[in-house]
Design a protein around this motif. Sequence first.
Motif, mmCIF file in Angstrom:
data_model
loop_
_atom_site.group_PDB
_atom_site.id
_atom_site.type_symbol
_atom_site.label_atom_id
_atom_site.label_comp_id
_atom_site.label_asym_id
_atom_site.label_seq_id
_atom_site.Cartn_x
_atom_site.Cartn_y
_atom_site.Cartn_z
ATOM 1 N N ASP A 86 56.697 28.574 16.289
ATOM 2 C CA ASP A 86 55.698 29.479 16.850
ATOM 3 C C ASP A 86 54.803 28.754 17.857
ATOM 4 O O ASP A 86 54.412 29.312 18.888
ATOM 5 C CB ASP A 86 54.836 30.082 15.742
ATOM 6 C CG ASP A 86 55.533 31.231 15.021
ATOM 7 O OD1 ASP A 86 56.544 31.740 15.559
ATOM 8 O OD2 ASP A 86 55.067 31.617 13.931
ATOM 9 N N GLY A 87 54.460 27.492 17.560
ATOM 10 C CA GLY A 87 53.663 26.717 18.497
ATOM 11 C C GLY A 87 54.401 26.482 19.800
ATOM 12 O O GLY A 87 53.809 26.580 20.893
ATOM 13 N N TYR A 88 55.686 26.180 19.715
ATOM 14 C CA TYR A 88 56.470 26.005 20.934
ATOM 15 C C TYR A 88 56.507 27.304 21.745
ATOM 16 O O TYR A 88 56.293 27.300 22.968
ATOM 17 C CB TYR A 88 57.900 25.545 20.612
ATOM 18 C CG TYR A 88 58.791 25.606 21.827
ATOM 19 C CD1 TYR A 88 58.696 24.644 22.825
ATOM 20 C CD2 TYR A 88 59.674 26.665 22.006
ATOM 21 C CE1 TYR A 88 59.480 24.725 23.972
ATOM 22 C CE2 TYR A 88 60.457 26.761 23.153
ATOM 23 C CZ TYR A 88 60.359 25.785 24.130
ATOM 24 O OH TYR A 88 61.118 25.879 25.275
ATOM 25 N N LYS A 89 56.775 28.414 21.081
ATOM 26 C CA LYS A 89 56.854 29.688 21.806
ATOM 27 C C LYS A 89 55.519 30.034 22.469
ATOM 28 O O LYS A 89 55.494 30.562 23.587
ATOM 29 C CB LYS A 89 57.258 30.810 20.852
ATOM 30 C CG LYS A 89 58.713 30.763 20.417
ATOM 31 C CD LYS A 89 59.150 32.065 19.784
ATOM 32 C CE LYS A 89 58.356 32.381 18.538
ATOM 33 N NZ LYS A 89 58.811 33.642 17.911
ATOM 34 N N GLY A 103 47.880 22.351 23.581
ATOM 35 C CA GLY A 103 48.422 23.640 23.992
ATOM 36 C C GLY A 103 49.078 23.592 25.360
ATOM 37 O O GLY A 103 49.080 24.579 26.100
ATOM 38 N N ARG A 104 49.688 22.467 25.695
ATOM 39 C CA ARG A 104 50.374 22.317 26.973
ATOM 40 C C ARG A 104 51.851 22.000 26.720
ATOM 41 O O ARG A 104 52.335 22.142 25.608
ATOM 42 C CB ARG A 104 49.701 21.210 27.807
ATOM 43 C CG ARG A 104 48.258 21.546 28.186
ATOM 44 C CD ARG A 104 47.588 20.423 28.968
ATOM 45 N NE ARG A 104 47.466 19.210 28.150
ATOM 46 C CZ ARG A 104 47.980 18.034 28.464
ATOM 47 N NH1 ARG A 104 48.703 17.899 29.577
ATOM 48 N NH2 ARG A 104 47.815 16.981 27.670
ATOM 49 N N ARG A 429 54.314 17.524 5.990
ATOM 50 C CA ARG A 429 53.405 18.671 6.088
ATOM 51 C C ARG A 429 51.944 18.227 6.013
ATOM 52 O O ARG A 429 51.087 18.751 6.730
ATOM 53 C CB ARG A 429 53.726 19.662 4.972
ATOM 54 C CG ARG A 429 52.871 20.919 4.972
ATOM 55 C CD ARG A 429 53.431 21.951 4.012
ATOM 56 N NE ARG A 429 53.541 21.426 2.652
ATOM 57 C CZ ARG A 429 54.101 22.097 1.644
ATOM 58 N NH1 ARG A 429 54.616 23.321 1.850
ATOM 59 N NH2 ARG A 429 54.167 21.578 0.439
ATOM 60 N N LYS A 430 51.662 17.253 5.177
ATOM 61 C CA LYS A 430 50.289 16.792 4.991
ATOM 62 C C LYS A 430 49.736 16.093 6.224
ATOM 63 O O LYS A 430 48.570 16.314 6.609
ATOM 64 C CB LYS A 430 50.233 15.834 3.790
ATOM 65 C CG LYS A 430 48.872 15.190 3.553
ATOM 66 C CD LYS A 430 48.936 14.228 2.360
ATOM 67 C CE LYS A 430 47.614 13.498 2.147
ATOM 68 N NZ LYS A 430 47.708 12.520 1.012
ATOM 69 N N VAL A 434 49.564 20.570 12.495
ATOM 70 C CA VAL A 434 48.353 20.964 13.210
ATOM 71 C C VAL A 434 48.446 22.464 13.443
ATOM 72 O O VAL A 434 49.515 23.065 13.282
ATOM 73 C CB VAL A 434 48.224 20.206 14.549
ATOM 74 C CG1 VAL A 434 47.979 18.716 14.312
ATOM 75 C CG2 VAL A 434 49.445 20.416 15.436
ATOM 76 N N PRO A 435 47.335 23.118 13.819
ATOM 77 C CA PRO A 435 47.400 24.572 14.028
ATOM 78 C C PRO A 435 48.466 25.005 15.022
ATOM 79 O O PRO A 435 49.056 26.084 14.877
ATOM 80 C CB PRO A 435 45.986 24.895 14.530
ATOM 81 C CG PRO A 435 45.117 23.855 13.896
ATOM 82 C CD PRO A 435 45.955 22.606 13.892
#
Length: 509
Positions: A86-89, A103-104, A429-430, A434-435
Amino acid sequence: MTYDSLPAPATRRRLLSGLAATGGLAVSGTLGGAGRAAAQTRAGAAAPSGAGAAHAAPAVPGRRGKFRADREKAREIRAEFVHAWDGYKRFAWGHDEVLPVSGRYHDFFARNHPVGLSIIEALDTHYLMELDTEVERCVDWIGNHLDFDVDANFQVFECTIRLVGGLLSGYLATGEKVLLNRCTDLADRLLPAFTSSPTGMPYRYVNLRTGRVSGTTLPVAEIGTNILEFGVLSRITGDLRYRRAAERALRAVVERRSSLDLLATRLNVETGRWADRDSVAVNPPADSFYEYLWGAWLMFHDEDCRDWFKMFTAAMRKHQAERVDGRLWFKHVDFRTGKLISRRQSALAVAVLPVGGDNDLAADYYRSWTAVLDKYEVIPEEIDYARLQARSRRNDLRPEYANCAFQLWWQTGDPYYRTTAWQYFRNLRKHHRVPGGYTVITDVTRQPKTKGDHCPAYFFAENFKWLYLTFSGTPRFDYERGWLSTEGKVLDGFRKAEGADRMLTRSAY
């Protein structure tokens, strides 16, 4: 894995997967399977979707057939993959890699020339996890946007294991001919790196538009990690140019071994002379050279490659293996004399030994790296094994430990490998989450561990895939006969779902 964030070039990954009719996790859609293409097709003629396994790989000794899936753990693993995706998309769709903190995005091969690397890397992972909507989304992007007519130098090794391998695996999973068309187009553009070389060993770079080659001194992994992808492409198309080029490159390296049956690290592909004397054994940038020898035996019944693998591993055991505090490691030595050079060890090295089925040796080495995992929670890029201390404090989301855990569990059924794989996942995961997805760590020795801002594309091909295969029992993977590349791409072992001739239904997360 890949060399892209190592101080010196490195490598890794593997191929495998499957598809079946029932079972798995919350399946809300199915995909068509191309199956394995017939071995003898006419040159240039692609095998049809669902083609029979005319040249099936043999079952690997020691592999277990059915096993009890841990579906709850598999769901957690899949959920984390989806979070990363989802972060990549959101931030980088159509570009090569995501920078999830800022976010780049970052383009891997050539600035301002993205080829959707993460999309291609993720394709068969989506398929194995039955994320069919995402498979279709990726195939649509490839069909509408991917173009390799680029006036820029692309690294041949990375193109082969990541782009050729990813497109091949996607084609074998889905039967979508656009994937095979893009794959053959790219492979044809890479061939001048092999055919222009006087030794047959490929140049490091090729301009995808002009065919101009460059880069004369390469590590052996970059020279010899081609036979699986090129061999499968020759099998599917009937065009033997790809496999012959890869075979010639492999043989050229083997012929230059020392009297100790050891290889140094880097060769000049024009002169055929070694550029150093360091035998680094299972470490990069030599690691996947050895993997692919055994892979060529299992995939294509190449007896020369089988014998070479046995010869080299016997030499490593004799001249490089040593124990420190009871733990097995492989020292770097002069390939002509066997004299000690260093006791450095790379996190990428752990995944090489299991491919040959010497489970005792591989298990010992895996336990050595488990001690590193226990000490740091996240394995550093490089250690001094004499002191079990980090030499490089980074962790670039390397998948090799999870890769090795899967291979050894797959071959032995020992629950120890699932237990340690789960600890690897929990630590992943720990510390890396990141968001905006998952990111690298710049210092594993600090608490909390300091994070960077980069998610390498191979992360979508490997880490979660190896973990998912370990716990899911996915029906889309043939656990007895499948095979994975060094980049974690399934080149053999997809199983077709009943009644699914193509992507007809879509599933949401």
